[in-house]
Write a protein that holds these residues in place. Structure first.
Motif, PDB file in Angstrom:
ATOM      1  N   GLY A  91       0.786  -1.222   0.000  1.00 36.65           N
ATOM      2  CA  GLY A  91       0.000   0.000   0.000  1.00 36.65           C
ATOM      3  C   GLY A  91       0.818   1.272   0.000  1.00 36.65           C
ATOM      4  N   ALA A  92       2.127   1.145   0.221  1.00 41.83           N
ATOM      5  CA  ALA A  92       2.992   2.326   0.288  1.00 41.83           C
ATOM      6  C   ALA A  92       4.080   2.314  -0.781  1.00 41.83           C
ATOM      7  N   GLU A  93       4.026   1.348  -1.683  1.00 39.30           N
ATOM      8  CA  GLU A  93       5.115   1.209  -2.662  1.00 39.30           C
ATOM      9  C   GLU A  93       5.364   2.492  -3.458  1.00 39.30           C
ATOM     10  N   ALA A  94       4.292   3.204  -3.791  1.00 41.93           N
ATOM     11  CA  ALA A  94       4.443   4.412  -4.622  1.00 41.93           C
ATOM     12  C   ALA A  94       5.128   5.548  -3.879  1.00 41.93           C
ATOM     13  N   ALA A  95       5.349   5.394  -2.573  1.00 37.54           N
ATOM     14  CA  ALA A  95       5.979   6.471  -1.796  1.00 37.54           C
ATOM     15  C   ALA A  95       7.496   6.383  -1.786  1.00 37.54           C
ATOM     16  N   GLU A 135      -6.118   4.296  -0.734  1.00 32.69           N
ATOM     17  CA  GLU A 135      -6.216   5.369  -1.714  1.00 32.69           C
ATOM     18  C   GLU A 135      -5.714   6.680  -1.086  1.00 32.69           C
ATOM     19  N   GLY A 136      -4.759   7.289  -1.712  1.00 32.01           N
ATOM     20  CA  GLY A 136      -4.197   8.532  -1.197  1.00 32.01           C
ATOM     21  C   GLY A 136      -3.082   8.353  -0.187  1.00 32.01           C
ATOM     22  N   PHE A 137      -2.879   7.121   0.303  1.00 34.29           N
ATOM     23  CA  PHE A 137      -1.856   6.888   1.330  1.00 34.29           C
ATOM     24  C   PHE A 137      -0.448   7.214   0.825  1.00 34.29           C
ATOM     25  N   PRO A 138      -0.040   6.710  -0.346  1.00 39.09           N
ATOM     26  CA  PRO A 138       1.324   7.024  -0.807  1.00 39.09           C
ATOM     27  C   PRO A 138       1.565   8.522  -0.959  1.00 39.09           C
ATOM     28  N   LYS A 139       0.577   9.252  -1.463  1.00 37.76           N
ATOM     29  CA  LYS A 139       0.740  10.704  -1.641  1.00 37.76           C
ATOM     30  C   LYS A 139       0.947  11.388  -0.297  1.00 37.76           C
TER      31      LYS A 139
END
Length: 275
Positions: A173-177, A258-262
């Motif tokens: 859930g955090a990969e995009a961060a 949804e929105g967590f990585p941002k």
């Protein structure tokens, strides 16, 4: 380590020694017996080392992120394993389990063998916003022999400037961060890049822990601890990753992030500026 648990560990490792053929040579600097029938003198001397391991706790951390690796680290003969936090007051995890730290950030050794940071959901944002926690992670991580994490703990490491240009993993859930914070995402169960070792989400802490045992001791040692823990996973469902979970389950759970990585990127960048 608790004497009873050490005795069980000794028995387990003795079996590993016998299987590997290493049990014949006795160490010159043998440790005394830890209990009836458990003679540690057959163990290689390098199996007992004075490792200094600090495991960071912060309000709202995910308990299993820490407890799994803690089980593995405290199986290291000779190691000093400390849960460290801003104060010695109990730290409450995201689901309510309270952990009492062994030392404060100020009391923790300056030079560590291993720095470990667990992850969390909302608790991670508290850690990122806490200057004391971030200063400790950045300071000890700059000198530690091994800089490690499980789950979104890698976001904290990245925000502290410890994963720049390094391959790392985290909870799905955090990969995009990770990459916006300077790391190179490698979505695997455990990722090693030099002296940076990161584990994926939550239960990956067990795989991470065994990986660290092999690094800090050797494979036989790690397999002995695995056997003692009876870590032989056979989950009732094939839903432990986005690749294996049924599409409707992946969609339902994915919506939670949804929105967590941002948010994580923004919080991580703010923490890095503050450092």
């Amino acid at each position: 380590m608790d004497p009873t648990r050490r005795a069980l560990l000794v028995a387990s490792l003795a079996a590993a020694l016998a299987a590997s053929g290493r049990g014949g040579a006795r160490a010159a600097s043998a440790a005394p017996e830890t209990g009836p029938g458990h003679d540690m003198s057959a163990f290689p001397p390098e199996w007992t080392r004075a490792d200094r391991i600090a495991m960071v706790a912060y309000p709202g951390f995910t308990a299993l992120d820490l407890v799994g690796p803690h089980h593995m680290f405290t199986s290291l003969m000779g190691a000093q394993v400390q849960i460290v936090a801003a104060t010695r007051a109990p730290v409450v995890s995201d689901l309510g389990l309270a952990i009492t730290p062994d030392a404060t950030f100020d009391e923790a050794p300056r030079d560590l063998t291993v720095l470990f940071v667990p992850g969390s959901g909302e608790g991670m944002f508290r850690a990122l916003a806490d200057p004391e926690t971030m200063r400790f992670v950045a300071d000890r991580g700059a000198r530690a022999d091994w800089v490690t994490s499980v789950c979104t703990g890698s976001v904290i490491l990245a925000a502290a400037g410890l994963l720049d240009g390094r391959r790392a993993t985290t909870h799905w859930g955090a990969e995009a961060a990770l990459e916006p914070l300077g790391a190179v995402l490698e979505p695997a169960r455990v990722v090693r890049d030099g002296n940076r070792i990161t584990g994926a989400g939550v239960t990956a802490g067990l795989d991470f822990g065994l990986t660290m045992l092999e690094i800090l001791r050797d494979r036989d040692y790690a397999m002995g601890v695995q056997l003692l823990a009876q870590y032989d996973p056979a989950p009732p469902f094939a839903a432990g990753s986005l690749d294996t979970a049924p599409p409707q389950i992946a969609k339902m759970m994915g919506a939670m992030f949804e929105g967590f990585p941002k948010r994580a990127v923004a919080a991580g960048q703010a923490a890095r500026r503050a450092l």
